[in-house]
Design an enzyme around this catalytic site. Structure first.
Site, PDB file in Angstrom:
ATOM      1  N   ARG A 184      24.050  69.352  19.685  1.00  0.00           N
ATOM      2  CA  ARG A 184      25.360  69.021  20.264  1.00  0.00           C
ATOM      3  C   ARG A 184      25.731  67.568  19.954  1.00  0.00           C
ATOM      4  NH1 ARG A 184      24.676  67.602  26.761  1.00  0.00           N
ATOM      5  NH2 ARG A 184      26.942  67.520  26.676  1.00  0.00           N
ATOM      6  N   HIS A 187      21.495  58.777  31.835  1.00  0.00           N
ATOM      7  CA  HIS A 187      22.459  59.369  30.907  1.00  0.00           C
ATOM      8  C   HIS A 187      22.205  58.768  29.539  1.00  0.00           C
ATOM      9  CE1 HIS A 187      24.473  61.228  34.183  1.00  0.00           C
ATOM     10  NE2 HIS A 187      24.484  60.068  34.815  1.00  0.00           N
ATOM     11  N   ARG A 194      33.322  56.697  28.157  1.00  0.00           N
ATOM     12  CA  ARG A 194      33.782  58.035  27.753  1.00  0.00           C
ATOM     13  C   ARG A 194      34.894  58.520  28.690  1.00  0.00           C
ATOM     14  NH1 ARG A 194      28.859  61.852  26.993  1.00  0.00           N
ATOM     15  NH2 ARG A 194      30.421  63.046  25.822  1.00  0.00           N
ATOM     16  N   TYR A 241      24.624  61.981  21.124  1.00  0.00           N
ATOM     17  CA  TYR A 241      23.284  62.195  21.690  1.00  0.00           C
ATOM     18  C   TYR A 241      22.146  62.053  20.674  1.00  0.00           C
ATOM     19  CZ  TYR A 241      26.111  63.994  25.518  1.00  0.00           C
ATOM     20  OH  TYR A 241      27.026  64.104  26.526  1.00  0.00           O
ATOM     21  N   PRO A 273      22.396  70.903  32.527  1.00  0.00           N
ATOM     22  CA  PRO A 273      23.066  71.802  31.581  1.00  0.00           C
ATOM     23  C   PRO A 273      23.419  71.163  30.235  1.00  0.00           C
ATOM     24  CG  PRO A 273      24.534  71.211  33.373  1.00  0.00           C
ATOM     25  CD  PRO A 273      23.165  70.746  33.768  1.00  0.00           C
ATOM     26  N   ASN A 274      23.196  71.958  29.213  1.00  0.00           N
ATOM     27  CA  ASN A 274      23.500  71.601  27.817  1.00  0.00           C
ATOM     28  C   ASN A 274      22.553  70.574  27.217  1.00  0.00           C
ATOM     29  OD1 ASN A 274      25.904  73.310  27.615  1.00  0.00           O
ATOM     30  ND2 ASN A 274      26.784  71.862  29.074  1.00  0.00           N
ATOM     31  N   ASP A 312      22.733  66.557  47.595  1.00  0.00           N
ATOM     32  CA  ASP A 312      22.081  66.821  48.885  1.00  0.00           C
ATOM     33  C   ASP A 312      20.593  67.123  48.711  1.00  0.00           C
ATOM     34  OD1 ASP A 312      24.431  66.375  50.209  1.00  0.00           O
ATOM     35  OD2 ASP A 312      24.841  68.474  50.689  1.00  0.00           O
ATOM     36  N   GLU A 331      18.465  58.045  37.923  1.00  0.00           N
ATOM     37  CA  GLU A 331      19.521  58.748  37.185  1.00  0.00           C
ATOM     38  C   GLU A 331      19.553  58.253  35.738  1.00  0.00           C
ATOM     39  OE1 GLU A 331      23.371  58.169  38.985  1.00  0.00           O
ATOM     40  OE2 GLU A 331      24.432  59.147  37.333  1.00  0.00           O
ATOM     41  N   ASN A 390      18.359  63.593  34.461  1.00  0.00           N
ATOM     42  CA  ASN A 390      19.648  63.622  33.761  1.00  0.00           C
ATOM     43  C   ASN A 390      20.319  64.918  34.185  1.00  0.00           C
ATOM     44  OD1 ASN A 390      21.869  63.702  32.126  1.00  0.00           O
ATOM     45  ND2 ASN A 390      20.793  63.035  30.273  1.00  0.00           N
ATOM     46  N   HIS A 446      28.641  64.706  37.858  1.00  0.00           N
ATOM     47  CA  HIS A 446      29.999  64.299  38.204  1.00  0.00           C
ATOM     48  C   HIS A 446      30.604  65.099  39.353  1.00  0.00           C
ATOM     49  CE1 HIS A 446      29.342  62.106  34.569  1.00  0.00           C
ATOM     50  NE2 HIS A 446      29.315  63.190  33.815  1.00  0.00           N
ATOM     51  N   ALA A 475      26.411  67.239  33.188  1.00  0.00           N
ATOM     52  CA  ALA A 475      27.757  67.356  33.776  1.00  0.00           C
ATOM     53  C   ALA A 475      27.719  67.514  35.294  1.00  0.00           C
ATOM     54  CB  ALA A 475      28.509  68.518  33.139  1.00  0.00           C
TER      55      ALA A 475
HETATM   56  C1  DQA Z   1      25.125  63.040  29.925  1.00  0.00           C
HETATM   57  C2  DQA Z   1      26.563  62.588  30.220  1.00  0.00           C
HETATM   58  C3  DQA Z   1      27.339  63.665  30.948  1.00  0.00           C
HETATM   59  O1  DQA Z   1      28.672  63.234  31.195  1.00  0.00           O
HETATM   60  C4  DQA Z   1      27.397  64.921  30.095  1.00  0.00           C
HETATM   61  O2  DQA Z   1      28.064  65.954  30.794  1.00  0.00           O
HETATM   62  C5  DQA Z   1      26.072  65.360  29.592  1.00  0.00           C
HETATM   63  C6  DQA Z   1      25.087  64.356  29.188  1.00  0.00           C
HETATM   64  C7  DQA Z   1      24.360  62.003  29.079  1.00  0.00           C
HETATM   65  O3  DQA Z   1      23.145  62.125  28.990  1.00  0.00           O
HETATM   66  O4  DQA Z   1      24.976  61.108  28.488  1.00  0.00           O
HETATM   67  O5  DQA Z   1      25.831  66.562  29.427  1.00  0.00           O
HETATM   68  O6  DQA Z   1      24.438  63.168  31.162  1.00  0.00           O
END
Ligand code: DQA
Length: 145
Positions: A18, A100, A107, A23, A10-11, A87, A98, A74, A80, A77
Site C-alpha cells: 500500500r 504512526h 496529511r 509507508y 487495519p490495512n 476505552d 501510539e 499502531n 481517528h 485508521a
Molecule cells: C497510520 C496513519 C493512519 O492515518 C492510517 O489510517 C494508517 C496508518 C500510519 O502508520 O501512518 O493506516 O497509522
C-alpha cells in the site's frame, strides 16, 4: 522478564504494497521481525499481532492486562475514531505507546485527530518503521525496575 506487544490495526498487513511513497517498501512481517529482534536485544520479550477488526484489537488489548507489560500500538485508521479502542486502553492500566509510520499531521485533516492519544503514555509519528523501535525504546525505559 518484561513482555511487550507490537499491535497493528487495519490495512497495516498491506504495508509494503500500500502507498509505498508513504509507508515504504518493507512488509509488516519484516517490520515486526526487526522490531521483535530489537526488543529482545534490550532484554524484553516481544510478540506481534495485526488485525483488520476493531473487536479483535480490543480483545488483544484486554489480553495485555494479564499477559503483557506494555503495548506499541499502531491503531491505523481506528486511531481517528475508535472510542472502543480508546476505552480498552484506558481499562488495562498498562503503558501504550501510539505509533504512526507517516506524519499524520502533514496529511488529511481527519488524520490530525487521535482519540487514543489522551490514554496513551506518548506517541511517535513520521519516522516510518523506525517509529516502532523508538516506541520500544520508550517502553524499555518506562518498564525499567
Ligand atoms: C497510520 C496513519 C493512519 O492515518 C492510517 O489510517 C494508517 C496508518 C500510519 O502508520 O501512518 O493506516 O497509522
Amino acid at each position: 522478564m518484561k513482555k511487550i506487544l507490537i499491535l497493528n490495526g487495519p490495512n497495516m498487513d498491506m504495508v509494503g504494497i500500500r502507498e509505498p511513497g508513504v509507508y515504504g517498501h518493507d512488509t509488516l512481517k519484516t517490520i515486526e521481525t526487526e522490531t521483535i529482534a530489537y526488543a529482545e536485544s534490550l532484554g524484553l520479550a516481544c510478540d506481534a499481532f495485526q488485525s483488520n477488526s476493531e473487536g479483535a484489537l480490543v480483545d488483544k488489548i484486554h489480553q495485555a492486562f494479564t499477559d503483557y507489560d506494555g503495548i506499541v500500538l499502531n491503531a491505523a485508521a481506528y486511531t481517528h475514531y475508535s472510542y472502543a479502542i480508546r476505552d480498552a486502553i484506558a481499562a488495562i492500566h498498562k503503558p501504550v505507546v501510539e505509533v504512526h509510520m507517516s506524519n499524520v499531521h502533514a496529511r488529511d485533516e481527519f488524520r490530525h485527530k487521535s482519540v487514543i492519544a489522551p490514554v496513551c503514555v506518548g506517541g511517535v509519528f513520521g519516522f516510518g518503521k523506525l517509529g516502532y523501535r523508538m516506541a520500544v525504546d520508550a517502553l524499555a525505559e518506562l518498564l525499567k525496575e
